[in-house]
Design a protein around this motif. Structure first.
Motif, PDB file in Angstrom:
ATOM      1  N   THR B  13       0.827  -1.215   0.000  1.00 22.34           N
ATOM      2  CA  THR B  13       0.000   0.000   0.000  1.00 22.34           C
ATOM      3  C   THR B  13       0.857   1.258   0.000  1.00 22.34           C
ATOM      4  O   THR B  13       0.365   2.365  -0.222  1.00 22.34           O
ATOM      5  CB  THR B  13      -0.954   0.044   1.215  1.00 22.34           C
ATOM      6  OG1 THR B  13      -0.160  -0.066   2.400  1.00 22.34           O
ATOM      7  CG2 THR B  13      -1.965  -1.087   1.151  1.00 22.34           C
ATOM      8  N   ALA B  18       3.451  -0.306  -3.990  1.00 16.73           N
ATOM      9  CA  ALA B  18       2.384  -0.389  -4.995  1.00 16.73           C
ATOM     10  C   ALA B  18       2.961  -0.325  -6.401  1.00 16.73           C
ATOM     11  O   ALA B  18       2.601  -1.118  -7.273  1.00 16.73           O
ATOM     12  CB  ALA B  18       1.377   0.741  -4.780  1.00 16.73           C
ATOM     13  N   CYS B  34      -0.190  -8.985  -3.001  1.00 19.40           N
ATOM     14  CA  CYS B  34       0.055  -7.629  -2.489  1.00 19.40           C
ATOM     15  C   CYS B  34      -0.311  -7.633  -1.016  1.00 19.40           C
ATOM     16  O   CYS B  34      -1.501  -7.657  -0.664  1.00 19.40           O
ATOM     17  CB  CYS B  34      -0.812  -6.630  -3.235  1.00 19.40           C
ATOM     18  SG  CYS B  34      -0.546  -6.650  -5.011  1.00 19.40           S
ATOM     19  N   GLY B  36      -0.531  -6.031   2.696  1.00 19.21           N
ATOM     20  CA  GLY B  36      -0.546  -4.819   3.516  1.00 19.21           C
ATOM     21  C   GLY B  36      -1.155  -5.164   4.854  1.00 19.21           C
ATOM     22  O   GLY B  36      -1.687  -6.266   5.032  1.00 19.21           O
ATOM     23  N   LYS B  41      -7.542  -1.707   2.752  1.00 15.88           N
ATOM     24  CA  LYS B  41      -6.659  -0.682   2.184  1.00 15.88           C
ATOM     25  C   LYS B  41      -5.921  -1.249   0.965  1.00 15.88           C
ATOM     26  O   LYS B  41      -5.740  -0.565  -0.041  1.00 15.88           O
ATOM     27  CB  LYS B  41      -5.657  -0.204   3.243  1.00 15.88           C
ATOM     28  CG  LYS B  41      -4.919   1.056   2.818  1.00 15.88           C
ATOM     29  CD  LYS B  41      -4.074   1.673   3.928  1.00 15.88           C
ATOM     30  CE  LYS B  41      -3.367   2.923   3.376  1.00 15.88           C
ATOM     31  NZ  LYS B  41      -2.218   3.325   4.180  1.00 15.88           N
ATOM     32  N   VAL B  42      -5.534  -2.517   1.049  1.00 17.59           N
ATOM     33  CA  VAL B  42      -4.854  -3.140  -0.102  1.00 17.59           C
ATOM     34  C   VAL B  42      -5.795  -3.173  -1.297  1.00 17.59           C
ATOM     35  O   VAL B  42      -5.417  -2.823  -2.416  1.00 17.59           O
ATOM     36  CB  VAL B  42      -4.376  -4.574   0.228  1.00 17.59           C
ATOM     37  CG1 VAL B  42      -3.735  -5.200  -1.003  1.00 17.59           C
ATOM     38  CG2 VAL B  42      -3.395  -4.577   1.381  1.00 17.59           C
ATOM     39  N   ARG B  44      -8.180  -1.240  -1.935  1.00 14.89           N
ATOM     40  CA  ARG B  44      -8.346   0.129  -2.463  1.00 14.89           C
ATOM     41  C   ARG B  44      -7.101   0.581  -3.234  1.00 14.89           C
ATOM     42  O   ARG B  44      -7.159   1.511  -4.025  1.00 14.89           O
ATOM     43  CB  ARG B  44      -8.604   1.118  -1.321  1.00 14.89           C
ATOM     44  CG  ARG B  44      -9.991   1.044  -0.718  1.00 14.89           C
ATOM     45  CD  ARG B  44     -10.324   2.320   0.067  1.00 14.89           C
ATOM     46  NE  ARG B  44      -9.359   2.621   1.119  1.00 14.89           N
ATOM     47  CZ  ARG B  44      -9.422   2.120   2.365  1.00 14.89           C
ATOM     48  NH1 ARG B  44     -10.404   1.293   2.688  1.00 14.89           N
ATOM     49  NH2 ARG B  44      -8.517   2.427   3.267  1.00 14.89           N
ATOM     50  N   THR B  45      -5.959  -0.088  -3.000  1.00 18.88           N
ATOM     51  CA  THR B  45      -4.711   0.284  -3.690  1.00 18.88           C
ATOM     52  C   THR B  45      -4.642  -0.310  -5.098  1.00 18.88           C
ATOM     53  O   THR B  45      -3.914   0.197  -5.960  1.00 18.88           O
ATOM     54  CB  THR B  45      -3.492  -0.188  -2.874  1.00 18.88           C
ATOM     55  OG1 THR B  45      -3.626   0.290  -1.545  1.00 18.88           O
ATOM     56  CG2 THR B  45      -2.180   0.322  -3.446  1.00 18.88           C
ATOM     57  N   ARG B  48      -4.961   1.941  -8.076  1.00 17.69           N
ATOM     58  CA  ARG B  48      -3.781   2.817  -8.212  1.00 17.69           C
ATOM     59  C   ARG B  48      -2.645   2.077  -8.917  1.00 17.69           C
ATOM     60  O   ARG B  48      -1.919   2.640  -9.739  1.00 17.69           O
ATOM     61  CB  ARG B  48      -3.329   3.209  -6.798  1.00 17.69           C
ATOM     62  CG  ARG B  48      -2.632   4.563  -6.724  1.00 17.69           C
ATOM     63  CD  ARG B  48      -2.347   4.964  -5.306  1.00 17.69           C
ATOM     64  NE  ARG B  48      -1.080   4.431  -4.825  1.00 17.69           N
ATOM     65  CZ  ARG B  48      -0.852   4.098  -3.536  1.00 17.69           C
ATOM     66  NH1 ARG B  48      -1.791   4.209  -2.631  1.00 17.69           N
ATOM     67  NH2 ARG B  48       0.329   3.637  -3.179  1.00 17.69           N
ATOM     68  N   PRO B  64      -4.895  -9.240  -3.563  1.00 11.49           N
ATOM     69  CA  PRO B  64      -4.773  -8.544  -2.268  1.00 11.49           C
ATOM     70  C   PRO B  64      -4.611  -9.558  -1.133  1.00 11.49           C
ATOM     71  O   PRO B  64      -5.219 -10.633  -1.158  1.00 11.49           O
ATOM     72  CB  PRO B  64      -6.088  -7.780  -2.135  1.00 11.49           C
ATOM     73  CG  PRO B  64      -6.933  -8.147  -3.289  1.00 11.49           C
ATOM     74  CD  PRO B  64      -6.224  -9.113  -4.161  1.00 11.49           C
ATOM     75  N   ASP B  66      -3.284  -9.931   3.353  1.00 10.67           N
ATOM     76  CA  ASP B  66      -2.791  -9.270   4.565  1.00 10.67           C
ATOM     77  C   ASP B  66      -1.813 -10.206   5.285  1.00 10.67           C
ATOM     78  O   ASP B  66      -1.534 -11.309   4.803  1.00 10.67           O
ATOM     79  CB  ASP B  66      -3.942  -8.822   5.468  1.00 10.67           C
ATOM     80  CG  ASP B  66      -4.790  -9.980   5.943  1.00 10.67           C
ATOM     81  OD1 ASP B  66      -5.987  -9.762   6.220  1.00 10.67           O
ATOM     82  OD2 ASP B  66      -4.275 -11.131   6.033  1.00 10.67           O
TER      83      ASP B  66
END
Lengths: 416, 436
Positions: B13, B18, B34, B36, B41-42, B44-45, B48, B64, B66
């Protein structure tokens, strides 16, 4: 008619934005001219000497600087580059995106007839001077503006989107197969550009997967069923090639250089609709484009069998698609075979756009014809570096203006 | 080294995390876990990341995750990329976790910009240390292709070779081998230049300070952004960490130029960290009508004021020359103009050439590494190219000895400049006129 030799040339890095650098037309010309003369082994003194006997001329290809930088009389700008050009005859030639080719044609004619021994051909365009919307509007001037451009957002993607639709109408191809082969063309050209240190898109990401997914946020539709990945990009740039007679070569003690073996030049109906009406009796969707290729083969005594690589005008993937049969690589309607089989890939038997083409290199309109010609020269002299097609001896280009209205072909090859 | 099909990015993130995930997913066509702290939050990244490489098609490559999934992700991965904050204990802690689940032929990397790669390597058991590397990319990696590759004494040579080939051939990075030295090469050269500029801003605070120095060293001197504006973009807290690291852990002839000026320490204390906080060396003022204006911190008056549109005759002439493509004329103007500002400008450029060559040698990099790092990491005219650009007009070696007597006394200029390799870079695109 005398042989026309290609001594060398250069191009600017098409990644550069000359507006962001704060540089003008004179800066662009100074760089490309000094780089080109250096590559060709020509000095300012050579130009002065040839000019004493009125044996040198400059030929400038540019589409519409009158709009982009509000400047005309472009041939005269060589005199701003160096005093060596004082008194050297110079003029600008224009045929939309084929402006560079017209300049090459005018130059070769002067050498063939014995008028000149040396010709300096520069194609250039500065397009980043205005917003992309404004620029898109200016590009509409390459079509019949009043009927095909005025009041239309992005007229050219729409015209070439129609070419895609018409291709599907005329031939028996599955629509998904067709659009996938267009995506393969885009992918091939982007990957080829990665080997070209002067290509605009060499750092960009593209994949077949990205190209075939059209209508996404990162690959929106732009015209008909074509998306951004199907388009070449606007950019700034210049390219120069130096042509010479055999007498000049001998006088300078230069070793063998490649020659122009043939060319073609045809002008098709201006309106896209009229082009389509005109092709009803032909198996080719762009019969005058095909004729231009046939003319070059006739003049050179060569056929598709003899050509080791092609640089073609992929302003959009749909234009490269139809070029495949125009070149004679496949029969018309069967272009997808050459794409699917890998024939036109970099390592294939008939590679198309090893430089990356317009899609990979970028398309500074007036420069493209000269850039293609320069790439033919680089290939047949073994100077194409990372994008060299091994053993290339004869190379062909197709440069079109507007919606394949002006059509130009050149064949450059080793002098044997 | 295995073929790299699956990657885990830890810290996905963060800005670099990212962007790096995007590079692996796009150019590498890898499946990228990915990771985070916060799954939401991941998620939502992800948009981006897609935007950073302009490719919706990589969406299916981005998974995504965690920290609860870390064991699964790492054990499936051919490469693990750690991109957490620049804190040695955070990095050594996570290294121990990665080490636990990393498979035998998999590669582990840290994206650290200056911590000891060796120290982090030592968190791995001996057999896995061989596959641990520093892989320092620059922001944003889609535009800045530099990748400093840092190996340690523990690194396996064959793995390093294969990793380098992957970074260059598949991810299209400009890979530069760098030894495990403070801040590696690019930041050492770049931040030496920037910090010395900051010290001069302080010294010349009564001439204008920050914007005065930026006007003397602006884009017409071979960079896309003026140096002090650059440090504002980096963030003064991040900037401080890099410069303090260099001051503490290096001791070359430029050592004293790594002292962070007191006024910057004060800005940091106020949490005025630059662009990301709206003010630092410069301040962005947003007006009601969507317009913004820039103010600058006046060191002498300790408050923000409007920037001054400095007009230095030498600079104006240089800019006009660049606009017309008269590069040598511009350099002549610079060399022959003896105004205070022209002398400052030229001496900074000459110091840059010398420090680049010195640092390159000191860190044990190959000849030309300084060019690669400055062009593709900072987008500055690289030092070899600058040397040859000036050489068309003047004997640079003599000029350096004449203009920089103190540095000439501290280091062997002749030796540094002897038989200098030709540059692979064209200096011309780097010099901007600023005239529209």
């Amino acid at each position: 008619m005398r042989k026309v030799y290609v001594l060398g040339g250069a191009q600017t890095d098409f990644e550069r934005n000359w507006t962001k650098e704060g540089k003008n037309l004179v800066a662009l010309l100074k760089e490309v001219v000094s780089d080109g003369l250096s590559d060709a082994g020509i000095t300012w003194e050579d130009i002065v000497e040839q000019n004493r006997n009125n044996k040198v001329g400059c030929f400038v290809g540019n589409f519409v600087a009158e709009k982009y930088i509000e400047q005309g009389h472009l041939g005269a700008f060589l005199t701003e580059v160096d005093t060596a050009f004082y008194g050297v005859p110079s003029a600008r030639y224009e045929a939309a995106c084929a402006s560079g080719s017209v300049a090459i044609d005018a130059a070769q004619a002067k050498i063939q007839t014995g008028e000149y021994d040396l010709a300096i051909v520069v194609g250039w365009e500065l397009m980043k001077t205005v917003s992309s919307q404004q620029g898109g509007n200016y590009l509409g001037l390459a079509a019949y503006y009043e009927k095909e451009g005025k009041g239309i957002d992005l007229p050219f993607p729409k015209l070439f989107g129609r070419l895609a639709d018409e291709t599907l109408n005329k031939y028996d191809i599955d629509e998904n197969t067709y659009f996938d082969t267009l995506a393969m063309i885009a992918d091939i050209n982007y990957q080829n550009a990665k080997r070209n240190p002067l290509a605009q898109t060499r750092k960009w990401f593209m994949s077949f997967n990205q190209a075939r997914h059209r209508g996404t946020e990162t690959n929106p539709y732009v015209g008909g069923k074509l998306a951004v990945s199907d388009c070449s990009q606007v950019t700034d740039g210049a390219a120069i090639v130096i042509l010479a007679s055999e007498d000049f070569l001998n006088a300078k003690g230069l070793l063998s250089r490649p020659i122009i073996k043939g060319y073609g030049h045809r002008t098709a109906p201006l309106l896209f609709d009229k082009k389509m009406d005109d092709n009803k009796k032909s198996e080719y969707i762009l019969p005058w484009t095909r004729q231009t290729v046939v003319d070059a083969y006739r003049r050179s005594g060569l056929s598709v069998k003899d050509i080791d690589l092609f640089e073609t005008h992929d302003c959009f993937t749909s234009s490269e698609y139809v070029a495949i049969s125009c070149f004679g690589i496949t029969s018309p309607g069967k272009e997808y075979e050459a794409i699917n089989s890998g024939m036109i890939s970099f390592n294939g038997k008939k590679p198309i756009n090893p430089s990356g083409g317009l899609i990979g290199c970028g398309h500074p309109v007036g420069a493209s014809g000269v850039r293609m010609f320069l790439d033919l020269y680089k290939q047949v002299t073994g100077k194409a570096g990372g994008y060299q097609v091994p053993g290339a001896r004869n190379a062909m280009m197709l440069n079109i203006g507007g919606s394949a209205t002006t059509n130009y072909t050149f064949i450059v090859g080793t002098d044997e | 080294m295995n073929a790299i099909h699956t990657v885990t990015v830890i810290g996905a993130t963060g800005t670099m995390g990212a962007n790096v995930a995007g590079i692996f997913a796009a150019f590498g066509d890898a499946k990228v876990y990915c990771i985070g702290r916060d799954m939401e939050k991941v998620k939502r990244t992800i948009p981006r990341i897609i935007k950073s490489v302009k490719a919706d098609s990589i969406r299916e490559n981005l998974i995504p995750a965690d920290f609860s999934m870390i064991e699964q992700c790492i054990s499936e991965s051919d490469l693990v990329f750690e991109s957490l904050i620049e804190d040695i204990s955070v990095k050594t802690d996570i290294a121990q976790i990665i080490a636990k689940y990393l498979t035998m032929n998999a590669i582990a990397c840290t994206g650290s910009s200056g911590l000891s790669i060796k120290r982090i390597a030592e968190c791995y058991p001996e057999e896995k240390r061989r596959h641990f590397f520093g892989v320092h990319m620059f922001n944003p990696p889609y535009n800045m292709s530099l990748c400093e590759l840092i190996s340690t004494d523990y690194s396996d040579e064959q793995t390093k070779k294969e990793l380098k080939s992957y970074l260059h051939g598949k991810l299209f990075r400009t890979v530069v081998d760098v030894n495990d030295s403070p801040a590696f090469l690019a930041n050492r050269i770049g931040f030496q230049f920037i910090n010395e500029a900051l010290l001069f801003a302080d010294r010349y605070k009564d001439n204008g300070g920050i914007d005065y120095i930026d006007a003397i060293l602006g884009p017409f001197t071979g960079r896309s952004m003026a140096p002090l504006l650059t440090s504002d973009f980096v963030g003064l807290d991040v900037y401080q960490a890099i410069v303090d690291n260099l001051y503490k852990n290096t001791n070359d002839y430029a050592h004293e130029t790594f002292v962070l000026p007191e006024f910057v320490q004060n800005l940091i204390k106020n949490n005025w960290l630059g662009r990301k906080t709206g003010r630092g060396l410069y301040q962005t003022i947003k007006h009601g009508n969507d317009k913004t204006s820039i103010m600058v911190y006046d060191i002498a008056k300790a408050r923000y004021r409007n920037t001054i549109p400095y007009i230095f005759p030498f600079a104006e002439r240089m800019k006009k020359c660049f606009r017309n493509g008269d590069y040598q004329e511009a350099f002549c103007e610079l060399i022959n103009n003896h105004s205070l500002e022209a002398d400052l400008c030229l001496s900074f450029l000459l110091k840059y050439i010398i420090y680049s060559l010195y640092a390159e040698k000191e860190i044990g990099c190959f000849s030309g590494a300084a060019d690669d790092v400055m062009a593709t990491g900072f987008n500055w005219c690289p030092p070899y190219a600058l040397f040859y650009a000036l050489s068309e007009t003047v004997d640079v070696s003599l000029l350096i000895k004449e203009r920089l007597p103190e540095i000439s006394a501290k280091t062997d200029i002749t030796n540094l400049l002897a038989n200098l390799k030709r540059s692979n870079y064209d200096y011309r695109p780097f010099f901007k006129s600023g005239i529209q």
